[in-house]
Design a protein around this motif. Sequence first.
Motif, PDB file in Angstrom:
ATOM      1  N   TRP A   1      -2.865  -4.068  -4.006  1.00 19.26           N
ATOM      2  CA  TRP A   1      -2.365  -2.714  -3.828  1.00 19.26           C
ATOM      3  C   TRP A   1      -1.092  -2.431  -4.625  1.00 19.26           C
ATOM      4  O   TRP A   1      -0.399  -1.453  -4.350  1.00 19.26           O
ATOM      5  CB  TRP A   1      -2.130  -2.454  -2.336  1.00 19.26           C
ATOM      6  CG  TRP A   1      -3.359  -2.604  -1.499  1.00 19.26           C
ATOM      7  CD1 TRP A   1      -3.955  -3.773  -1.106  1.00 19.26           C
ATOM      8  CD2 TRP A   1      -4.175  -1.557  -0.969  1.00 19.26           C
ATOM      9  NE1 TRP A   1      -5.087  -3.520  -0.359  1.00 19.26           N
ATOM     10  CE2 TRP A   1      -5.242  -2.154  -0.260  1.00 19.26           C
ATOM     11  CE3 TRP A   1      -4.104  -0.158  -1.019  1.00 19.26           C
ATOM     12  CZ2 TRP A   1      -6.227  -1.417   0.393  1.00 19.26           C
ATOM     13  CZ3 TRP A   1      -5.077   0.587  -0.370  1.00 19.26           C
ATOM     14  CH2 TRP A   1      -6.125  -0.043   0.329  1.00 19.26           C
TER      15      TRP A   1
ATOM     16  N   VAL B   1      -6.566   3.655  -4.826  1.00 19.24           N
ATOM     17  CA  VAL B   1      -6.714   4.026  -3.414  1.00 19.24           C
ATOM     18  C   VAL B   1      -8.133   4.505  -3.128  1.00 19.24           C
ATOM     19  O   VAL B   1      -8.701   4.187  -2.070  1.00 19.24           O
ATOM     20  CB  VAL B   1      -5.676   5.094  -3.012  1.00 19.24           C
ATOM     21  CG1 VAL B   1      -5.957   5.618  -1.596  1.00 19.24           C
ATOM     22  CG2 VAL B   1      -4.259   4.516  -3.077  1.00 19.24           C
TER      23      VAL B   1
ATOM     24  N   HIS C   1     -10.173   0.953  -3.231  1.00 20.30           N
ATOM     25  CA  HIS C   1      -9.819   0.060  -2.126  1.00 20.30           C
ATOM     26  C   HIS C   1      -9.932   0.761  -0.777  1.00 20.30           C
ATOM     27  O   HIS C   1     -10.415   0.178   0.200  1.00 20.30           O
ATOM     28  CB  HIS C   1      -8.377  -0.442  -2.305  1.00 20.30           C
ATOM     29  CG  HIS C   1      -8.233  -1.549  -3.306  1.00 20.30           C
ATOM     30  ND1 HIS C   1      -9.134  -1.781  -4.308  1.00 20.30           N
ATOM     31  CD2 HIS C   1      -7.252  -2.492  -3.448  1.00 20.30           C
ATOM     32  CE1 HIS C   1      -8.732  -2.823  -5.023  1.00 20.30           C
ATOM     33  NE2 HIS C   1      -7.596  -3.272  -4.527  1.00 20.30           N
TER      34      HIS C   1
ATOM     35  N   PRO D   1       0.826  -1.212   0.000  1.00 17.08           N
ATOM     36  CA  PRO D   1       0.000   0.000   0.000  1.00 17.08           C
ATOM     37  C   PRO D   1       0.863   1.267   0.000  1.00 17.08           C
ATOM     38  O   PRO D   1       1.946   1.290   0.590  1.00 17.08           O
ATOM     39  CB  PRO D   1      -0.796  -0.124   1.299  1.00 17.08           C
ATOM     40  CG  PRO D   1       0.078  -0.945   2.197  1.00 17.08           C
ATOM     41  CD  PRO D   1       0.787  -1.918   1.301  1.00 17.08           C
TER      42      PRO D   1
ATOM     43  N   SER E   1       0.216  -0.820  -7.127  1.00 14.90           N
ATOM     44  CA  SER E   1      -0.317   0.251  -7.987  1.00 14.90           C
ATOM     45  C   SER E   1       0.752   0.892  -8.860  1.00 14.90           C
ATOM     46  O   SER E   1       1.075   2.065  -8.708  1.00 14.90           O
ATOM     47  CB  SER E   1      -0.990   1.318  -7.112  1.00 14.90           C
ATOM     48  OG  SER E   1      -0.079   1.792  -6.126  1.00 14.90           O
TER      49      SER E   1
END
Length: 447
Positions: free
Chosen positions: A311, A321, A324, A63, A313
């Motif tokens: 996550w 973001v 999620h 993340p 990304s």
Amino acid sequence: MLNIFGGSQRCCDGQSRRDFLKIGTLGMGVGGFGLADLLRAEAAAGKSHSHKAVINIFLAGGPPHQDMWDIKTEAPSEIRGEFRPISTESPDVQICEVFPRLAGLMNRAAVVRSVVGCTGGHDGYMCMSGWNQNQLKNLGGHPSLGAATAKLRGPVDPAVPPFVGLAKPTRHRPWAHPGGAGFLGAAYSAFRPDGPGMDNMKLQGITLDRLQDRKQLLASLDTMRRDIDVTGAMAGMDAFGQQALDVLTSSKLLDALDLSKEDPKIVARYGDGKPYQFQYDGAPTCNDHLLLARRLIEAGVRVVSLSYGRWDSHSKNFDMVRDHGGKLDQCLSALIEDLEQRGMLDDVTIVVWGEFGRTPKINGNAGRDHWPQVSCAYLAGGGIRGGQAIGSTNRLGEHAEDRPVHMQEVLATLYHNLGIDVSTTTVVDPTGRPQFLVEHEPIRELI
């Protein structure tokens, strides 16, 4: 061993197989988590009368720390990103705007903005164990939090495994792994429910009367095996075999996994996380897994690990973001409130984190790439001192500037909240050497 077969089905991994129930093993974990082994562990360790628990929510893929709990308002635009910080219940803490519900619960939680020690691997090994997966690799590796807790504490209830892994299968398979047993062996692996309607936990087309008949057959076979066993390894199996069969006739675990038995209003509070977006080779945003985690702990599970979302990304980071993060805001806030309303929050620790952070600089695809130099974590419950942000990164979010917190400190905190003293507790490896659970102490600011 006795296999009870049901109808043919096609699983999410595309393979066709039959539902089955293994009497005495129940297919728990890699290599089979023997129920008799689980019950032996309980007898050896002594049944605990307290019930502390952990829910480990793994944000697989890494993340973006600077788009969640550590918004960099003073950084240049190519680093700062699109989000603004919002105030929380704690006047000293701000978090990303996609978490308005969690902002109102900040006094029950803490964010760690300076997590270090990530290895950069695209898996949850360190989030589950705290160790580099190459350490003690020749012995099977270090056990995960759930496996070590199963070994040290055993089950709360003989009919319920102490360690459960909830994760939909992922194409990148390490993202769905709940944490291994390491050198402790398969008996302490996570129980992983799977199959439509939990069919692999039901007696497929067999009555209890027929089960008793087969039980007598098994007893006869075991007697024969015991008669020719000169090592004595079969001694004492009768009691554990009886208890393992008792699990098969208990509905407690199956009921915990059946959300049709939950209040529909509570189910609606958590949401279902659909439609699933940005999943690719990772986990879907299964909001209901957080509700299942609460139900499993109520049933007697000590550690639940789950994989939530994907996550990684490298592109469309901010869209991911928003999707999620908004869904996580709904189900995580519902979990905290649900536990608090049930008087469970002080006994249940929630941790939310991933394997590493993301690059400070936004790439040409509006994404962020891998950044193991620093990461973040969110903790709630378990009696921690909430309402605080621990540590900080520099202005650009590149590295821990104040109070670096090693990943093992997070694991040590979870062990502490389970009532396990990491400074004195060891588990014995196959060579007979005692091994500490982690090498760091709990986060002092939280306990």
